[in-house]
Design a protein around this motif. Structure first.
Motif, short mmCIF file in Angstrom:
data_model
loop_
_atom_site.label_atom_id
_atom_site.label_comp_id
_atom_site.label_asym_id
_atom_site.label_seq_id
_atom_site.Cartn_x
_atom_site.Cartn_y
_atom_site.Cartn_z
N GLU A 313 23.19 24.80 -4.65
CA GLU A 313 22.05 24.13 -5.26
C GLU A 313 22.09 24.17 -6.78
O GLU A 313 21.73 23.20 -7.46
CB GLU A 313 20.74 24.78 -4.78
N ASN A 314 22.51 25.30 -7.36
CA ASN A 314 22.46 25.45 -8.81
C ASN A 314 23.34 24.46 -9.55
O ASN A 314 23.18 24.27 -10.77
CB ASN A 314 22.87 26.88 -9.20
N GLU A 315 24.27 23.84 -8.86
CA GLU A 315 25.17 22.91 -9.54
C GLU A 315 24.45 21.63 -9.96
O GLU A 315 24.92 20.92 -10.85
CB GLU A 315 26.36 22.56 -8.64
N TYR A 316 23.31 21.35 -9.34
CA TYR A 316 22.58 20.13 -9.72
C TYR A 316 21.78 20.42 -10.98
O TYR A 316 20.73 21.07 -10.94
CB TYR A 316 21.66 19.65 -8.60
N TYR A 317 22.29 19.95 -12.11
CA TYR A 317 21.62 20.17 -13.39
C TYR A 317 20.50 19.15 -13.55
O TYR A 317 20.70 17.95 -13.40
CB TYR A 317 22.61 20.06 -14.54
N SER A 318 19.33 19.64 -13.87
CA SER A 318 18.19 18.77 -14.10
C SER A 318 17.31 19.40 -15.17
O SER A 318 17.43 20.59 -15.47
CB SER A 318 17.39 18.55 -12.80
N THR A 319 16.42 18.61 -15.73
CA THR A 319 15.57 19.12 -16.80
C THR A 319 14.51 20.08 -16.28
O THR A 319 13.98 20.89 -17.04
CB THR A 319 14.88 17.97 -17.54
N THR A 333 17.46 26.48 -1.19
CA THR A 333 16.73 25.44 -0.47
C THR A 333 16.01 26.02 0.74
O THR A 333 14.89 25.58 1.08
CB THR A 333 17.66 24.31 -0.02
N LEU A 334 16.60 27.01 1.39
CA LEU A 334 15.93 27.64 2.54
C LEU A 334 14.75 28.48 2.08
O LEU A 334 13.71 28.53 2.76
CB LEU A 334 16.92 28.48 3.32
N ALA A 335 14.88 29.13 0.94
CA ALA A 335 13.76 29.88 0.39
C ALA A 335 12.58 28.95 0.10
O ALA A 335 11.42 29.28 0.37
CB ALA A 335 14.18 30.62 -0.88
N LEU A 336 12.87 27.76 -0.44
CA LEU A 336 11.82 26.79 -0.70
C LEU A 336 11.17 26.32 0.60
O LEU A 336 9.94 26.18 0.68
CB LEU A 336 12.38 25.59 -1.47
N ARG A 337 11.97 26.05 1.60
CA ARG A 337 11.41 25.61 2.89
C ARG A 337 10.53 26.69 3.50
O ARG A 337 9.47 26.40 4.06
CB ARG A 337 12.54 25.26 3.86
N ARG A 338 10.99 27.93 3.43
CA ARG A 338 10.29 29.02 4.13
C ARG A 338 9.03 29.47 3.41
O ARG A 338 8.04 29.81 4.05
CB ARG A 338 11.25 30.20 4.29
N ARG A 339 9.06 29.49 2.08
CA ARG A 339 7.95 30.09 1.34
C ARG A 339 7.36 29.17 0.27
O ARG A 339 6.45 29.55 -0.46
CB ARG A 339 8.41 31.41 0.69
N GLY A 340 7.86 27.93 0.19
CA GLY A 340 7.31 26.98 -0.75
C GLY A 340 7.71 27.25 -2.18
O GLY A 340 8.53 28.12 -2.47
N VAL A 341 7.13 26.48 -3.10
CA VAL A 341 7.44 26.61 -4.53
C VAL A 341 6.61 27.76 -5.10
O VAL A 341 5.40 27.84 -4.89
CB VAL A 341 7.12 25.32 -5.29
#
Length: 550
Positions: A313-319, A333-341
């Motif tokens: 995931e970290n390879e996607y550079y964004s602002t 991405t799994l951490a986001l799915r499981r526990r949200g932002v």
């Protein structure tokens, strides 16, 4: 408190709701954290080839002092605190501690690297001049280094040693239930919080061009940085190239932004947390012909984690990124799915060479207002046309932000950059008053300071850099080395509280203990480790036991 329902303002109803004393008190407890990168250099300005200093601890396991892409690229990480002054005090102590163990080396004062060859303007041999970060012998450590080798093989090493300041922001957890109630939203609490943060991310993209305009500090680069690439940069002097009205070449198309999108079809979707996770997951799981030629292994040595659009995931550079803390070896991405932002990371802030820490308190207060404003604004989905406008605006602001009469695009039509910037700061005033508890306070003062930069573009860091370089007859390397020496003298002359120093020494020692625990816990070879790591999914829990059981 001023309230308005004009475009770009927080809706009147919402602003009145969060102005309730209980909600307002919670908003003053927003958490801020910084991740500040700095390149270690030698006295002659070249990249340091020495290992990460042992006295600083384990780069794998230290919570506050680590490395990024290169062994020479330090990353200093503060805890998340509610006071910008406390965050900066912590960062200052980290700098003091680091400088006590750098010997004759320095921390480069700017975002863009320079003097990468034997002399100004020399070409750079990536492998010889920029050592990959090393983290030890454990599987987890090897994965970090292989990932960086993959970045090197895909994009080259020079691009990866650009430094920045990442500004992490979150709202107090106790705020969310009350805010959800005022919004009349009956959805799951985690889903509500995540959707609010994703709306914030979209608005930060819409308004993100303002960050390089106000705080961009990379209007020029050394010739060595772009040698061998096509560009239309203008000549500043024999060693330096620039754009006359540039603010942040780091965030322009000679920096590392959006490199994955060229020929890969990758574009993250921010419509919802689910859409964001699905777009990144697709990229991690989809082979890319461009990278298949590199191979996974060469002569038994791993060259990249995989040959997919993204390695991880970290390879996607964004602002800007929505983030969640991860458990041991858990995919983000799994951490986001499981526990949200949990928090939002703003990544577009240049290192300010005029500040020893690369950032100051007024800037942090402005960014806090900016991010809270983005959270409270309405945030419709971004369609394909608006996405093109957003990307174009970011590039225009980075390359030509101070150009008189420059116009940006938004769905309802073009607008002058300065007019949109003033409109945005006017709309932010209500949020500043919310945080200050009135019209006079440090957040309001930070807005006034930035308004001055809009009315007087010569007051921006990028313009100040070019003006000083012209006045002193210095190219970018000479200018930055002079400021670097000034910062070094400041940190070396400033005492570090003995208790703080003892605590940091203890953290360094404990980090090596933690690294040894990680290494001792390995019970499989690296190939199996990687296979197991990528096999994890929502339905398939990670089968890599943590070295630190509860």
């Amino acid at each position: 408190m001023s309230v308005s329902d004009h475009a770009g303002s927080v809706p009147r109803r919402r602003l009145q709701a969060v102005s309730h004393p209980e909600l307002r008190a919670l908003l003053t407890r927003n958490l801020i954290g910084l991740e500040k990168e700095a390149l270690r250099i030698n006295a002659d300005g070249t990249v340091a080839l020495t290992p990460h200093p042992m006295a600083l601890g384990s780069a794998l396991a230290h919570p506050h002092i680590t490395t990024d892409f290169s062994e020479a690229l330090l990353e200093l990480v503060t805890p998340a605190l509610s006071s910008p002054a406390h965050v900066l005090a912590f960062l200052h102590d980290l700098h003091l501690f680091v400088y006590r163990h750098l010997g004759d080396e320095r921390l480069w004062a700017a975002s863009m690297p320079c003097a990468l060859g034997d002399a100004p303007g020399d070409a750079l041999d990536d492998d010889a001049r920029i050592p990959l970060a090393r983290y030890g012998d454990s599987n987890a450590a090897q994965m970090k280094t292989v990932y960086r080798r993959g970045l090197s093989n895909r994009y080259g090493r020079t691009m990866q040693i650009i430094a920045g300041v990442h500004f992490n922001f979150s709202v107090a957890e106790d705020f969310w239930p009350l805010y959800q109630q005022t919004e009349g939203n009956a959805s799951d609490a985690m889903a509500f919080r995540s959707e609010a943060y994703m709306g914030m991310v979209r608005n930060l993209q819409r308004l993100g061009w303002l960050v390089p305009y106000l705080f961009g500090a990379s209007p020029a680069v050394c010739r060595c940085f772009v040698q061998g690439t096509e560009n239309d940069l203008q000549v500043f002097d024999d060693s330096t190239l620039y754009y006359p009205y540039a603010t942040s070449l780091r965030m322009g198309d000679i920096g590392y932004q959006n490199r994955q999108e060229e020929g890969t079809g990758m574009k993250a979707c921010y419509d919802s947390l689910d859409a964001y996770v699905r777009s990144l997951t697709w990229a991690i799981e989809t082979p890319c012909p461009r990278y298949e030629g590199i191979g996974i292994k060469r002569d038994g040595r791993w060259q990249q984690l995989n040959d997919h659009v993204l390695q991880i995931e970290n390879e996607y550079y964004s602002t800007v990124r929505p983030k969640q803390l991860t458990d041991w070896m858990e995919r983000p991405t799994l951490a986001l799915r499981r526990r949200g932002v949990r928090y939002v990371e703003l990544r577009s802030v240049d290192v300010n060479p005029f500040e020893p820490l690369g950032i100051d308190e007024p800037q942090m207060r402005f960014l806090s207002v900016f991010m809270l404003h983005a959270l409270l604004l309405d945030s419709p989905r971004i369609d394909a046309r608006e996405r093109r406008l957003i990307d174009a605006n970011h590039l225009l602001a980075a390359h030509r932000g101070r150009e008189p009469g420059l116009r940006l695009g938004r769905p309802e039509g073009e607008i002058a950059l300065d007019a949109w910037a003033l409109e945005t700061l006017d709309a932010m005033q209500a949020v500043a008053e919310l945080l200050d508890g009135g019209a006079d306070g440090p957040h309001g003062a930070s807005l006034r300071a930035q308004r001055h930069k809009i009315l007087e573009p010569d007051a921006t860091p990028s313009a100040r850099m070019l003006a000083e370089m012209r006045a002193s007859g210095e190219g970018f390397a000479q200018f930055t080395r002079r400021l670097t020496e000034g910062h070094r003298e400041h940190f070396r002359a400033t005492p570090l509280d003995p208790e703080h120093e003892a605590w940091l020494r203890g953290l360094a020692a404990a980090s090596f203990d933690r690294q040894r625990t990680i290494e001792a816990a390995d019970d499989m070879d690296f190939d199996t480790f990687m296979e197991t790591y990528f096999a994890q999914s929502e339905a398939h829990p990670l089968e890599l036991a943590s070295p630190f059981p509860l």
